[in-house]
Design a protein around this motif. Structure first.
Motif, mmCIF file in Angstrom:
data_model
loop_
_atom_site.group_PDB
_atom_site.id
_atom_site.type_symbol
_atom_site.label_atom_id
_atom_site.label_comp_id
_atom_site.label_asym_id
_atom_site.label_seq_id
_atom_site.Cartn_x
_atom_site.Cartn_y
_atom_site.Cartn_z
ATOM 1 N N ARG A 1 -7.922 -0.154 -1.488
ATOM 2 C CA ARG A 1 -6.560 -0.637 -1.258
ATOM 3 C C ARG A 1 -6.303 -1.872 -2.121
ATOM 4 N NH1 ARG A 1 -6.706 -2.826 4.051
ATOM 5 N NH2 ARG A 1 -7.519 -4.589 2.905
ATOM 6 N N ASP A 2 -7.269 -2.784 -2.173
ATOM 7 C CA ASP A 2 -7.134 -4.002 -2.970
ATOM 8 C C ASP A 2 -6.978 -3.661 -4.452
ATOM 9 O OD1 ASP A 2 -7.665 -5.055 -0.467
ATOM 10 O OD2 ASP A 2 -9.333 -6.309 -1.133
ATOM 11 N N PHE B 1 -3.533 -2.319 -5.178
ATOM 12 C CA PHE B 1 -2.506 -3.357 -5.250
ATOM 13 C C PHE B 1 -2.582 -4.085 -6.581
ATOM 14 C CE2 PHE B 1 -0.967 -7.625 -5.174
ATOM 15 C CZ PHE B 1 0.314 -7.452 -4.689
ATOM 16 N N SER C 1 -1.145 -2.321 -9.414
ATOM 17 C CA SER C 1 0.322 -2.239 -9.385
ATOM 18 C C SER C 1 0.971 -3.459 -10.022
ATOM 19 C CB SER C 1 0.820 -2.051 -7.944
ATOM 20 O OG SER C 1 0.738 -3.258 -7.207
ATOM 21 N N VAL D 1 -5.305 -8.847 1.250
ATOM 22 C CA VAL D 1 -4.542 -7.893 0.456
ATOM 23 C C VAL D 1 -4.174 -6.715 1.340
ATOM 24 C CG1 VAL D 1 -4.580 -6.404 -1.595
ATOM 25 C CG2 VAL D 1 -5.849 -8.553 -1.606
ATOM 26 N N SER E 1 -1.431 -3.002 1.189
ATOM 27 C CA SER E 1 -0.974 -2.049 0.173
ATOM 28 C C SER E 1 0.215 -2.568 -0.632
ATOM 29 C CB SER E 1 -0.620 -0.716 0.828
ATOM 30 O OG SER E 1 0.420 -0.906 1.772
ATOM 31 N N THR E 2 0.996 -3.491 -0.082
ATOM 32 C CA THR E 2 2.188 -3.963 -0.798
ATOM 33 C C THR E 2 2.248 -5.471 -0.993
ATOM 34 O OG1 THR E 2 3.431 -4.107 1.273
ATOM 35 C CG2 THR E 2 3.605 -2.038 0.025
ATOM 36 N N ARG E 3 1.230 -6.214 -0.533
ATOM 37 C CA ARG E 3 1.314 -7.665 -0.696
ATOM 38 C C ARG E 3 -0.058 -8.332 -0.668
ATOM 39 N NH1 ARG E 3 3.374 -10.482 4.833
ATOM 40 N NH2 ARG E 3 1.546 -10.000 6.032
ATOM 41 N N ARG F 1 4.757 -10.057 -2.881
ATOM 42 C CA ARG F 1 5.081 -8.789 -2.222
ATOM 43 C C ARG F 1 5.735 -7.849 -3.227
ATOM 44 N NH1 ARG F 1 7.841 -8.793 3.477
ATOM 45 N NH2 ARG F 1 6.323 -10.443 3.448
#
Length: 175
Positions: free
Chosen positions: A24-25, A28, A31, A113, A115-117, A134
């Motif tokens: 997940r980290d 992110f 992204s 961390v 998924s979005t921030r 975010r």
């Protein structure tokens, strides 16, 4: 079935496994790769109301979980180099904003961390604070920097960044 119950309960009680959290980290931080541009404003303190524009490049580390941001922010004709480095160390995060607390910047002393921030803890001598970045979809990111005043976090800087590397620049349209 009885032997599976304790591990399943542990996952439910404590969240994702370390491997899933790392994935997940990494997702992110990936992204954030690319070119970002956008306005910001100092919303508290001595320079309250000062507006600026930042141009930043986001990238990931080659062999570590984390990211690097590098670029500049400008107010009128004045420009200031900006940089931040965040990397996973053990079970937490460490890094620097500008040249760290030993210079004119801040140390990143921890963080989480999702998924979005990301939320990172900031430190410089007696100054304590947090930075929240975010993602708003794949092409927008909001960043807020807050400082601790007494027992409360007070926002002092806000930025709204847009991804500019995904859009064709200078392309001619055909009619």
């Amino acid at each position: 079935m009885r032997n599976l119950l304790p591990p399943v309960l542990a996952v439910l009680a404590f969240g994702l496994s370390p491997a899933a959290a790392s994935d997940r980290d990494v997702a992110f931080f990936k992204s954030v790769r690319g070119e970002w541009v956008g306005p910001g404003e100092i919303v508290a303190g001595k320079y309250k109301g000062t507006k600026f524009t930042c141009t930043l490049t986001g990238d990931t580390h080659d062999s570590k979980i984390g990211m690097k941001l590098d670029g500049n922010c400008r107010v009128g004709v004045f420009s200031q180099r900006m940089s931040a480095t965040i990397e996973r160390r053990g079970k937490g995060y460490r890094g620097t904003f500008l040249d760290g607390a030993a210079g004119k910047g801040l140390d990143i002393v921890g963080g989480t961390v999702s998924s979005t921030r990301v939320v990172m803890s900031l430190n410089r001598d007696k100054l304590k604070g947090a930075m929240l970045a975010r993602m708003r979809g794949k092409d927008a990111m909001n960043v807020t920097v807050s400082v601790r005043v007494d027992k409360e976090l007070v926002p002092v800087i806000g930025m709204n960044l847009k991804r500019v590397d995904a859009a064709p620049v200078g392309a001619l349209s055909r009619k």
